[in-house]
Design a protein around this motif. Structure first.
Motif, mmCIF file in Angstrom:
data_model
loop_
_atom_site.group_PDB
_atom_site.id
_atom_site.type_symbol
_atom_site.label_atom_id
_atom_site.label_comp_id
_atom_site.label_asym_id
_atom_site.label_seq_id
_atom_site.Cartn_x
_atom_site.Cartn_y
_atom_site.Cartn_z
ATOM 1 N N ARG A 87 -65.322 -3.077 -34.714
ATOM 2 C CA ARG A 87 -64.654 -2.462 -33.568
ATOM 3 C C ARG A 87 -65.667 -1.894 -32.577
ATOM 4 O O ARG A 87 -65.320 -1.531 -31.470
ATOM 5 N N GLY A 88 -66.909 -1.832 -33.012
ATOM 6 C CA GLY A 88 -67.920 -1.285 -32.126
ATOM 7 C C GLY A 88 -68.432 -2.341 -31.171
ATOM 8 O O GLY A 88 -69.075 -3.291 -31.564
ATOM 9 N N ARG A 89 -68.137 -2.194 -29.955
ATOM 10 C CA ARG A 89 -68.567 -3.200 -28.985
ATOM 11 C C ARG A 89 -68.285 -2.671 -27.595
ATOM 12 O O ARG A 89 -67.602 -1.689 -27.406
ATOM 13 N N HIS A 90 -68.826 -3.367 -26.635
ATOM 14 C CA HIS A 90 -68.519 -3.044 -25.247
ATOM 15 C C HIS A 90 -67.156 -3.627 -24.894
ATOM 16 O O HIS A 90 -66.768 -4.675 -25.393
ATOM 17 N N VAL A 91 -66.485 -2.934 -23.981
ATOM 18 C CA VAL A 91 -65.156 -3.371 -23.568
ATOM 19 C C VAL A 91 -65.220 -4.800 -23.043
ATOM 20 O O VAL A 91 -66.043 -5.136 -22.209
ATOM 21 N N LEU A 93 -66.087 -7.510 -24.580
ATOM 22 C CA LEU A 93 -67.029 -8.393 -25.251
ATOM 23 C C LEU A 93 -66.767 -8.377 -26.743
ATOM 24 O O LEU A 93 -66.241 -7.407 -27.283
ATOM 25 N N ALA A 304 -73.207 -0.558 -29.797
ATOM 26 C CA ALA A 304 -72.537 -0.300 -28.534
ATOM 27 C C ALA A 304 -72.557 1.167 -28.125
ATOM 28 O O ALA A 304 -72.357 1.485 -26.963
ATOM 29 N N ASP B 204 -66.434 2.133 -22.333
ATOM 30 C CA ASP B 204 -67.472 2.316 -23.332
ATOM 31 C C ASP B 204 -67.841 3.795 -23.382
ATOM 32 O O ASP B 204 -67.968 4.443 -22.346
ATOM 33 N N ALA B 214 -73.740 3.048 -33.746
ATOM 34 C CA ALA B 214 -73.768 1.614 -33.441
ATOM 35 C C ALA B 214 -72.381 1.006 -33.428
ATOM 36 O O ALA B 214 -72.114 0.041 -32.720
ATOM 37 N N SER B 215 -71.488 1.546 -34.247
ATOM 38 C CA SER B 215 -70.164 0.939 -34.342
ATOM 39 C C SER B 215 -69.133 1.684 -33.516
ATOM 40 O O SER B 215 -67.949 1.646 -33.807
ATOM 41 N N ALA B 216 -69.581 2.346 -32.495
ATOM 42 C CA ALA B 216 -68.641 3.096 -31.651
ATOM 43 C C ALA B 216 -67.683 2.156 -30.952
ATOM 44 O O ALA B 216 -68.086 1.144 -30.380
ATOM 45 N N GLU B 217 -66.417 2.521 -31.004
ATOM 46 C CA GLU B 217 -65.406 1.704 -30.359
ATOM 47 C C GLU B 217 -65.240 2.120 -28.911
ATOM 48 O O GLU B 217 -65.580 3.239 -28.546
ATOM 49 N N PRO B 218 -64.699 1.238 -28.103
ATOM 50 C CA PRO B 218 -64.363 1.664 -26.748
ATOM 51 C C PRO B 218 -63.355 2.817 -26.801
ATOM 52 O O PRO B 218 -62.544 2.914 -27.716
ATOM 53 N N PRO B 440 -60.276 -4.031 -30.796
ATOM 54 C CA PRO B 440 -60.986 -2.790 -30.477
ATOM 55 C C PRO B 440 -60.592 -2.200 -29.129
ATOM 56 O O PRO B 440 -60.711 -1.003 -28.920
#
Lengths: 415, 517
Positions: A87-91, A93, A304, B204, B214-218, B440
């Protein structure tokens, strides 16, 4: 904390000298054995939608072929799924476009190994969860991977979360077989890292907040099972994160029955420990093939959540049989000096103050945060050479492949 | 037409149709139809609202803050030209919120009232209700008189008003205040509520200046949790969400519509100045945007029956006045399905059907017994440190109790983000009931009715999501995907072998709804 220089042991002095700014020279051991190396292939690959099977086959040919090593064998691929939630990612992507290896790379690799006659392909990663037992495939679904397609790419494709025992009854203990273990003499790992004939590190080409860069060697940090190493006592003030308190900071020793640190009084500074620890891990679980996915990647950090990170399209794929040489070449394509020292990019660091203990922010004897060069540690331990002049480079010349990570990170890259 | 307070419930609306007025044949027929359906015409539950701010008074109001750009000023000033009613053709919008009173000088107010009166007359002929927006500073008695004269269907209060203002509008006035405090209204019996919401968005964390792992979600701003937080009983009631869109965000308008509609609410449609100016000029791009809004509104209204489905969740969240809404917000963001239970209604019987309960507030002795019995029979209770024996070091500790367990948090009150995140570990997938993969930047909402399950998803990112996998408890034979953009699509379903059904949504552009049968 003791002066970092005093924390150097004799083995470090054999490995390292000259901390003058801009240089990190390496002294060889008295036996002066040339560090091993192997050809490294660099390719420019514009998109994940291209024929990656053909591309990888070509690169394998360029480095001398691997068919004899995988035919009829079990190939284990340790992939890089930073954070592991997906779930960690840029919006907008996918994780595969930023912090994870991309599913198309993993699928293509699986297909190529199958074509080369591999009996079984196992896909491994230690997921970062409190609760163990969720199939690794579900983690992959969280980034929209077509898991069925990967399963169908070879006759037997298995997935295992190596953060715990997995399908085995006990852990495997693998000794560090490099010239000189730095921190640990051995590691207890999920059986999958022993029960394989050909081991592949499939990494993402990224910067790293604590280590400067994360490539094929750093990728192996994820093979250490948190469920085992987390069983040790946790004294007050120790990090809640298992890997940090045991490995990064050395606040806690592994539980009884698990190989202990060689010298619990050695330097606790993360930038000193971790490159050496990673070298030990690579010495315990040697990498037969290093794959570095830089087709698309996150720039400026490994995940992210780091401020200032950006999505980039380096368009690079780097493949090699020697992890130190492959990482060195990859660093060069990222625009870095593979032999850079702790005072130079990418090893001059800027870690989040609220996420690290105060003593980790400015180590004694230094004026800033740093990490030692993991590839150079690997060279010192005899795992391989990080000297580009001694590496047989195939494919695209480095000068034609450079994607300057530092410039893109700072927004200074030419448009 | 007499005005009346909304709390007294809607009454029949009697069309004051004077045959001497200049109604075209087209609208005479429509008015005749209305007269045959007075209940429908007057039912606020059927109103699809749009903020239709305009007129000279609106320019005066906005002059106090940020004036519209030059190209939009004419559009704002002349927004009540009859031609603008043509924009509503082909859309479900049937309720306009017009600028009515801002407490300006008497002449300016009168001018606006006359403008609105005529506009409302024309709107009424089209079957469109008109509500006057009243801002702080207005004279309630004068507003009441003017509203009666204009035959408005009601008034909307936008802002902070002195105590007693609504009452001074007259006992017959239909008044809809836009509330800012959701918690205080949750137990209200008012049949229609308007609430200040947030602008739906996904960002973000690093862009928000927040340094995370590192695993931060939007980060997702959404009103889905807010709308559903008013669903405490089995009956649906209209919840209107008031918020301004971000026109620079791609797909923002349709996201605003969907964000309010997913859990059964409605967005008080608000258009920015650029869009307004474009619509006034009938620019192609503006009309295209407007049509996309209409498409999403139509999708929502075409599936109005979904509002009767009950929220799905095996986790019960016990609400009281002190309960932080942030738990609801973050549980929703973590795709944790839940149902709400008022603390005042906590009984052993009311917990049947749940497998886990979030009970943050310190329980009374009686409540503790009910929760203990629940845990002993196999349930999970998630509680704060007031439960007793909180852990010293770990964020929470799981204490076995009979066949079940209690998870006691150390922090008081427990951090909502931690609780929401920990639910993924505390609840087995079969207890969660719904598992969704690769979302996500999306939020899901599950509801059930008539042995069918509806899983709605809203993507807050500007790009589509490829390959969303859903698993749901139970055995289902069919799954059909509904989206505003495309015809419905049958999806393949697969039994997972542990009593669950799995399906794959190939691509989620914005709003998708999967109906499982």
């Amino acid at each position: 904390m003791e002066d970092v220089r005093n924390a150097f042991s004799r083995r470090d002095l054999l490995a390292l000298s000259g901390l003058a700014a801009g240089a990190l020279a390496v002294k060889r051991a008295a036996a002066d054995v040339a560090a091993p190396t192997a050809p490294v292939s660099v390719a420019k690959v514009a998109s994940y939608d291209l024929d990656l099977v053909a591309q990888i086959e070509q690169m394998f040919d360029q480095i001398g072929g691997i068919g004899n090593q995988v035919r009829g064998k079990t190939v284990a691929m340790k992939v890089n799924l930073t954070g592991s939630s997906g779930r960690g990612r840029h919006v907008g992507l996918t994780a595969g476009q930023t912090s994870w290896v991309h599913p198309n790379v993993v699928g293509a690799l699986t297909a190529v190994f199958a074509k080369l006659g591999a009996k079984r392909v196992r896909i491994l990663e230690s997921t970062f969860r409190k609760k163990y037992g969720t199939p690794l495939e579900d983690t992959l679904l969280n980034d929209g991977w077509d898991v069925n397609a990967i399963k169908n790419a070879a006759s037997i494709v298995e997935f295992e979360d190596t953060n715990g025992l997995g399908s085995a009854q006990q852990y495997s203990t693998l000794k560090v077989k490099s010239r000189q273990p730095f921190i640990f003499p051995a590691f207890s790992l999920n059986h999958s890292y022993e029960d394989c004939d050909f081991f592949v590190s499939v990494a993402k080409m990224k910067n790293h907040e604590e280590l400067g860069v994360t490539l094929s060697m750093k990728n192996l940090f994820g093979i250490t099972p948190e469920l085992l190493y987390g069983l040790g006592p946790k004294p007050p003030g120790a990090s809640q994160w298992v890997r940090e308190r045991v490995f990064h900071y050395g606040q806690v020793q592994p539980p009884a029955g698990v190989p202990q640190e060689l010298d619990p009084t050695s330097n606790r500074y993360e930038g000193w420990r971790m490159p050496r620890l990673l070298t030990d891990i690579c010495g315990a679980r040697p990498i037969d093939l290093a794959i570095i996915d830089g087709i698309e990647a996150i720039i400026g950090g490994e995940g992210a959540g780091m401020p200032g990170t950006k999505h980039g399209k380096p368009g690079l794929l780097v493949v090699g049989r020697n992890c130190v040489s492959t990482d060195a070449v990859a660093m060069a394509t990222m625009g870095y000096n593979p032999r850079a020292g702790r005072n130079e990019p990418p090893f001059r660091l800027f870690k989040a103050s609220h996420e690290h203990p105060p003593d980790q922010l400015i180590p004694p004897g230094e004026t800033h945060q740093y990490a030692d060069n993991t590839a150079m540690m690997g060279e010192a331990a005899g795992l391989g050479t990080a000297d580009l002049s001694k590496i047989d480079l195939r494919g695209v010349p480095i000068k034609d492949a450079v994607y300057d990570y530092e410039a893109h990170w700072k927004g200074q890259a030419p448009v | 037409m007499p005005l009346r307070l909304l709390e007294q419930g809607p009454q029949h609306w009697h069309e004051a149709c004077n045959p001497g007025d200049e109604l075209s044949r087209r609208y005479l027929a429509f008015a005749t139809l209305l007269s045959l359906c007075p209940v429908w015409a007057a039912d606020p539950g059927r109103w699809v609202p749009a903020r239709w701010d305009g007129g000279p008074l609106e320019l005066t109001r906005r002059a106090k803050g940020q004036t519209p750009p030059v190209e939009a000023r004419e559009a704002v000033a002349r927004w009540y030209d009859p031609a603008t009613l043509g924009l509503l053709e082909g859309t479900p919008i049937n309720c306009l919120l017009v600028t009515f009173s801002i407490g300006a000088g008497a002449e300016a107010e009168h001018q606006q009232h006359q403008l609105v009166k005529e506009y409302a007359r024309l709107a009424r002929a089209r079957g469109i209700a008109t509500l006057g927006i009243v801002y702080p500073g207005a004279n309630p008695e004068a507003v009441a008189v003017a509203a009666r004269e204009a035959q408005l269907d009601g008034l909307v209060l936008d802002g902070e008003f002195p105590a007693g203002f609504a009452a001074r509008l007259g006992t017959g006035a239909l008044v809809i205040p836009i509330a800012r405090d959701a918690a205080s209204l949750r137990t209200s019996k008012t049949p229609l509520l308007a609430i200040e919401g947030v602008r739906p968005d996904a960002r973000d964390l690093s862009d928000m200046g927040i340094r995370a792992g590192a695993s931060a979600e939007p980060w997702i701003e959404s009103n889905i949790w807010l709308v559903r937080s008013f669903r405490l009983g089995t009956e649906w009631r209209p919840i209107w969400i008031n918020q301004r869109p971000n026109p620079s965000s791609q797909g923002d308008y349709i996201r605003c519509v969907a964000d309010s509609a997913v859990a059964g609410g409605r967005w008080m449609i608000a258009i920015d100045d650029d869009l307004r100016a474009g619509l006034f000029r009938k620019d192609h791009g503006a009309l295209t945007s407007w049509r996309s809004i209409a498409t999403y509104l139509k999708f929502s209204e075409d599936h109005a029956q979904w509002r009767n489905f009950q929220p799905y969740g095996n986790l019960g969240v016990i609400l009281d006045n002190d309960f932080s809404d942030e738990y609801l917000n973050l549980l929703t963001r973590r795709q944790v399905p839940y149902r709400l239970l008022l603390r005042s209604e906590l009984r052993a019987a009311s917990l049947s059907g749940f497998q886990a309960v979030l009970a943050i507030a310190p329980p009374t002795e009686a409540e503790r017994k009910i929760l203990c019995d629940f845990a002993e029979k196999g349930g999970l209770v998630v509680a704060g440190p007031s439960w007793g024996d909180p852990p010293k070091d770990d964020p929470y500790a799981e204490v076995p109790l009979g066949k079940g367990r209690v998870a006691v948090y150390k922090e008081d009150p427990p951090n909502p983000e931690s609780v929401a995140k920990d639910m993924m570990d505390l609840l087995d997938p079969e207890v969660m009931g719904l598992s969704v993969f690769n979302v996500p930047s999306a939020i899901t909402y599950a509801s059930a009715g008539d042995k069918r399950v509806l899983v709605q998803l809203l993507n807050y990112a500007g790009r589509p999501i490829d390959r969303v996998t859903i698993r749901f408890n139970g055995s289902f034979k069919t799954a059909r995907l509904y989206t505003p953009e495309n015809p419905s699509l049958d999806l393949s379903v697969r039994a997972t072998g542990n009593g669950r059904t799995e399906l794959l949504i190939p691509k989620l552009t914005a709003w998708g709804a999967v109906l499982l049968e």
